[in-house]
Design a protein around this motif. Sequence first.
Motif, short mmCIF file in Angstrom:
data_model
loop_
_atom_site.label_atom_id
_atom_site.label_comp_id
_atom_site.label_asym_id
_atom_site.label_seq_id
_atom_site.Cartn_x
_atom_site.Cartn_y
_atom_site.Cartn_z
N SER A 281 -2.96 5.05 4.25
CA SER A 281 -1.69 5.40 4.89
C SER A 281 -1.64 4.81 6.29
CB SER A 281 -1.57 6.93 4.95
OG SER A 281 -0.47 7.33 5.72
N PHE B 263 3.47 5.94 5.99
CA PHE B 263 3.75 5.19 4.77
C PHE B 263 2.44 5.09 3.99
CE2 PHE B 263 7.96 3.92 5.92
CZ PHE B 263 7.95 3.88 7.30
N PHE B 264 2.59 5.08 2.66
CA PHE B 264 1.41 5.15 1.81
C PHE B 264 1.31 3.93 0.90
CE2 PHE B 264 -0.34 9.37 2.46
CZ PHE B 264 0.67 9.98 3.17
N GLY B 265 0.06 3.56 0.61
CA GLY B 265 -0.19 2.57 -0.41
C GLY B 265 -0.04 3.20 -1.79
N GLN B 266 -0.21 2.36 -2.81
CA GLN B 266 -0.05 2.83 -4.19
C GLN B 266 -1.22 3.69 -4.65
OE1 GLN B 266 3.11 2.25 -4.81
NE2 GLN B 266 2.95 0.93 -6.59
#
Lengths: 115, 117
Positions: free
Chosen positions: B94, B107-110
Amino acid sequence: GNSVTQMEGPVTLSEEAFLTINCTYTATGYPSLFWYVQYPGEGLQLLLKATKADDKGSNKGFEATYRKETTSFHLEKGSVQVSDSAVYFCALANAGGTSYGKLTFGQGTILTVHP
Amino acid sequence: SAVISQKPSRDICQRGTSLTIQCQVDSQVTMMFWYRQQPGQSLTLIATANQGSEATYESGFVIDKFPISRPNLTFSTLTVSNMSPEDSSIYLCSVANLPGQGNTEAFFGQGTRLTVV
């Protein structure tokens, strides 16, 4: 310490039904509050946020109002769609922090909307 | 927003081994974080990845088990060491405080879905 409590799931609704997902929190000071959504097979996305008491966050027909007196941030939508099926997370960030990155999450609520 | 790429997206590992997860961001960011999402549970912050210094770990997480590197402002790695089945989780990178945007949301990665057998 901080904590976030969400209503138990899963929640199953018919299309066009009204949605409420309850969220209450415990924190020192005045945290910022968030709703994140995780669609099937995708990452976590910010849905809406509120940074001070009485603020209303809104996005894609979803709304949530920061209620300091009841320490709540309930998520609502007047008419859900099948595409709203996802996992919803309530979260908070510490008051006075230099970043909204250190989040405390609720346990998540699985929403399934049927046609 | 930020584009966050995590590798691998998933892996199945033998107990006792280690796995290193990479996180690449498309812009320089001040704050990077690593979270864990255990099966059917919520996300828990593991640590803040600090550029140029040791990571800051949350209660219950230690450097020997989850060593973290952050060599620059766009990249970080998380290693899950000496794995056991209890480490089976989704691990998420994140970022927050995007450049020129002040105090922005995370914001976050997958995510990396890890299964330890």
